[in-house]
Design an enzyme around this catalytic site. Structure first.
Site, PDB file in Angstrom:
ATOM      1  N   TYR A 198       0.821  -1.211   0.000  1.00  0.00           N
ATOM      2  CA  TYR A 198       0.000   0.000   0.000  1.00  0.00           C
ATOM      3  C   TYR A 198       0.857   1.265   0.000  1.00  0.00           C
ATOM      4  O   TYR A 198       0.390   2.343  -0.337  1.00  0.00           O
ATOM      5  CB  TYR A 198      -0.943   0.036   1.212  1.00  0.00           C
ATOM      6  CG  TYR A 198      -2.003  -1.050   1.208  1.00  0.00           C
ATOM      7  CD1 TYR A 198      -2.312  -1.753   0.058  1.00  0.00           C
ATOM      8  CD2 TYR A 198      -2.707  -1.358   2.360  1.00  0.00           C
ATOM      9  CE1 TYR A 198      -3.269  -2.750   0.057  1.00  0.00           C
ATOM     10  CE2 TYR A 198      -3.678  -2.354   2.367  1.00  0.00           C
ATOM     11  CZ  TYR A 198      -3.946  -3.045   1.212  1.00  0.00           C
ATOM     12  OH  TYR A 198      -4.899  -4.028   1.213  1.00  0.00           O
ATOM     13  N   ASP A 209     -10.938  -8.436   7.775  1.00  0.00           N
ATOM     14  CA  ASP A 209     -12.336  -8.282   7.349  1.00  0.00           C
ATOM     15  C   ASP A 209     -13.038  -9.634   7.342  1.00  0.00           C
ATOM     16  O   ASP A 209     -14.199  -9.748   7.740  1.00  0.00           O
ATOM     17  CB  ASP A 209     -12.412  -7.647   5.960  1.00  0.00           C
ATOM     18  CG  ASP A 209     -12.443  -6.127   6.047  1.00  0.00           C
ATOM     19  OD1 ASP A 209     -12.114  -5.598   7.135  1.00  0.00           O
ATOM     20  OD2 ASP A 209     -12.786  -5.463   5.052  1.00  0.00           O
ATOM     21  N   ASP A 248      -5.290  -6.766   6.047  1.00  0.00           N
ATOM     22  CA  ASP A 248      -6.497  -6.055   5.629  1.00  0.00           C
ATOM     23  C   ASP A 248      -7.577  -7.075   5.266  1.00  0.00           C
ATOM     24  O   ASP A 248      -8.728  -7.012   5.741  1.00  0.00           O
ATOM     25  CB  ASP A 248      -6.128  -5.181   4.408  1.00  0.00           C
ATOM     26  CG  ASP A 248      -7.235  -4.262   3.977  1.00  0.00           C
ATOM     27  OD1 ASP A 248      -8.291  -4.244   4.641  1.00  0.00           O
ATOM     28  OD2 ASP A 248      -7.069  -3.556   2.966  1.00  0.00           O
ATOM     29  N   ASP A 272      -2.979 -18.143   2.278  1.00  0.00           N
ATOM     30  CA  ASP A 272      -4.129 -18.848   1.694  1.00  0.00           C
ATOM     31  C   ASP A 272      -4.657 -19.917   2.655  1.00  0.00           C
ATOM     32  O   ASP A 272      -5.873 -20.067   2.826  1.00  0.00           O
ATOM     33  CB  ASP A 272      -3.776 -19.449   0.320  1.00  0.00           C
ATOM     34  CG  ASP A 272      -2.350 -19.987   0.248  1.00  0.00           C
ATOM     35  OD1 ASP A 272      -1.624 -19.915   1.258  1.00  0.00           O
ATOM     36  OD2 ASP A 272      -1.967 -20.506  -0.819  1.00  0.00           O
ATOM     37  N   LYS A 279       3.631 -15.439   2.809  1.00  0.00           N
ATOM     38  CA  LYS A 279       3.545 -16.214   1.558  1.00  0.00           C
ATOM     39  C   LYS A 279       4.988 -16.525   1.168  1.00  0.00           C
ATOM     40  O   LYS A 279       5.467 -16.181   0.082  1.00  0.00           O
ATOM     41  CB  LYS A 279       2.804 -15.354   0.514  1.00  0.00           C
ATOM     42  CG  LYS A 279       2.408 -16.057  -0.745  1.00  0.00           C
ATOM     43  CD  LYS A 279       1.270 -17.026  -0.572  1.00  0.00           C
ATOM     44  CE  LYS A 279       1.003 -17.725  -1.893  1.00  0.00           C
ATOM     45  NZ  LYS A 279       0.216 -18.956  -1.747  1.00  0.00           N
TER      46      LYS A 279
END
Ligand code: NAD
Length: 383
Positions: free
Chosen positions: A157, A267, A263, A239, A207
């Site tokens: 980001y 959620d 993020d 994942d 990852k």
């Protein structure tokens, strides 16, 4: 001295002292923060804490008063506090103005000004609200309670270079994911320390099978772990974590992860609990901690006295837990929320069509539970 834009309230306790700035913001912000202040007043009286509370403008409220979503004066008042409690920002009337002037810019700017790099989001499923979760009861169990620690100021980001290019008529968009060792270390320490205060288990999510950034993340977390031998560390791919959150949420105690993974996972986790209105958050590690519910300003229900204040009240508990020494007062608030839900009281969003209490009534019920719990505790101590 504070100027006309800032209100000032002194809640009188006796011995301890904490300076808090409340940013009520927009929509339901003023309604939910005023219940949280009431609750602080109640624990202040019981635990002899003086809360000095200042109010300052942010978001659409600040645009109307000062033509900017975050006046410098608000930043100054926040930086002079021990902690900041925020309601929410966002007003439909400003949806069409220039992006840099929108209310939400106030939120991004205050987060930056306070400098918090670790975003903490607990996902706790209250037993009495388990039927509001989309997960089947046998998967949810009766003890889902974990904390996500998300790195907030690094990764894709913010990484440079970023932008668009065009080669031979083929347009490309690109971003850069990067972390330095020191960025990973500082958030890892926060996650390990949070795990020490909970069940001493930490899942670091990356990852590392594909990304260099993740391999550096993993190496660094392993190094930081040497300072926390009492915490059991595991490494999971993002994942696999996304799947485990919906197949075995009880596996988790503390999850540590980078900005974008956090993020998305936070959620996903919030949905498990059934209601946006219940969940608190904390942004810490900077100059001053910022505490806010995870939801927005809910303009559709603003001013109707039906918003759920529990997420904001639980954010006030997080504020005491992470920006003060008053752990007992934090626990008293958390226990009171749980008790009121167990007694069957619901705000409209969690009432599933049944009877419900107003925002103000929910705040008052939580205050009453705090007072009763404290009275029964001191009675049992004197027996
Ligand atoms: P929202 O979270 O405000 O509302 C989504 C839905 O949840 C609405 O139906 C709302 O009524 C309900 N809801 C939210 N909080 C509730 C509560 N405490 N009690 C009962 N019901 C609640 O999201 P949105 O509608 O997408 O956004 C509204 C505004 O809020 C927008 O301007 C958006 O930019 C802003 N926003 C701000 C923040 C923040 O301040 N941190 C976060 C998200 C959105």
């Amino acid at each position: 001295m504070l100027s006309a834009s800032c209100k000032f309230v002194l809640i009188r306790g006796k011995i301890l002292f904490m300076k808090i700035t409340v940013l009520e913001g927009d929509g339901i912000g003023p309604e939910i923060t005023s219940e949280a202040v009431k609750v602080l007043q109640a624990v202040g009286n019981i635990y002899d804490i003086n809360f000095e509370i200042s109010y300052a403008a942010i978001g659409g409220d600040a645009i109307r008063k000062f033509d900017t979503p975050l006046p410098q004066e608000t930043i100054d008042v926040c930086l002079a506090s021990d902690a900041v409690l925020l309601g929410a920002v966002g007003v439909p009337e400003f949806d069409t103005i220039a992006p840099e002037k929108r209310p939400e810019q106030g939120l991004l700017k205050i987060r930056k000004a306070l400098g918090g790099f670790a975003n903490l989001r607990p996902a706790k499923i209250y037993k009495s609200l388990a039927d509001a979760s989309p997960l089947r009861p046998e998967i949810l169990g009766n003890n889902t309670d974990f904390l996500i620690v998300r790195e907030l100021l690094g990764s894709i980001y913010f990484g440079e270079p970023r932008g668009y290019e065009e080669n031979d008529g083929n347009r490309k968009g690109y971003n850069t994911m990067s972390y330095t060792v020191s960025e990973v270390e500082r958030v890892a320490h926060i996650a390990f320390q949070a795990a020490q205060k909970r069940n001493k288990r930490l899942a670091s999510v990356d990852k590392a099978n594909v990304l260099e950034t993740s391999r550096l993340w993993r190496e660094t977390v392993i190094n930081v772990a040497k300072s926390y031998p009492d915490v059991k560390l595991e490494h999971l791919y993002v994942d696999a974590t996304a799947m485990m959150l919906v197949t075995n949420p009880n596996h988790f105690d503390v999850i540590l992860t980078e900005n974008m993974f956090g993020d998305i996972l936070s959620d996903e986790a919030s949905v498990l609990t059934g209601s946006l209105g219940m969940l608190p958050s904390a942004t810490i590690g900077g100059k001053v901690g910022l505490y806010e519910p995870i939801h927005g300003s809910a303009p559709d229900i603003a001013g109707q006295n039906i918003a759920n204040p529990c997420g904001t009240i639980a954010s006030a508990a997080m504020m005491l837990r992470f920006s003060s020494e008053y752990q007992e007062a934090a626990t008293a608030i958390e226990n009171a929320i749980e008790k009121v839900l167990e007694q069957g009281y619901r705000t409209k969003d969690i009432a599933r069509g049944g009877e419900f209490v107003s925002t103000v009534e929910m705040g008052e019920l939580i205050v009453k539970a705090i007072t009763e719990n404290s009275a029964s505790r001191s009675n049992s101590q004197t027996v």
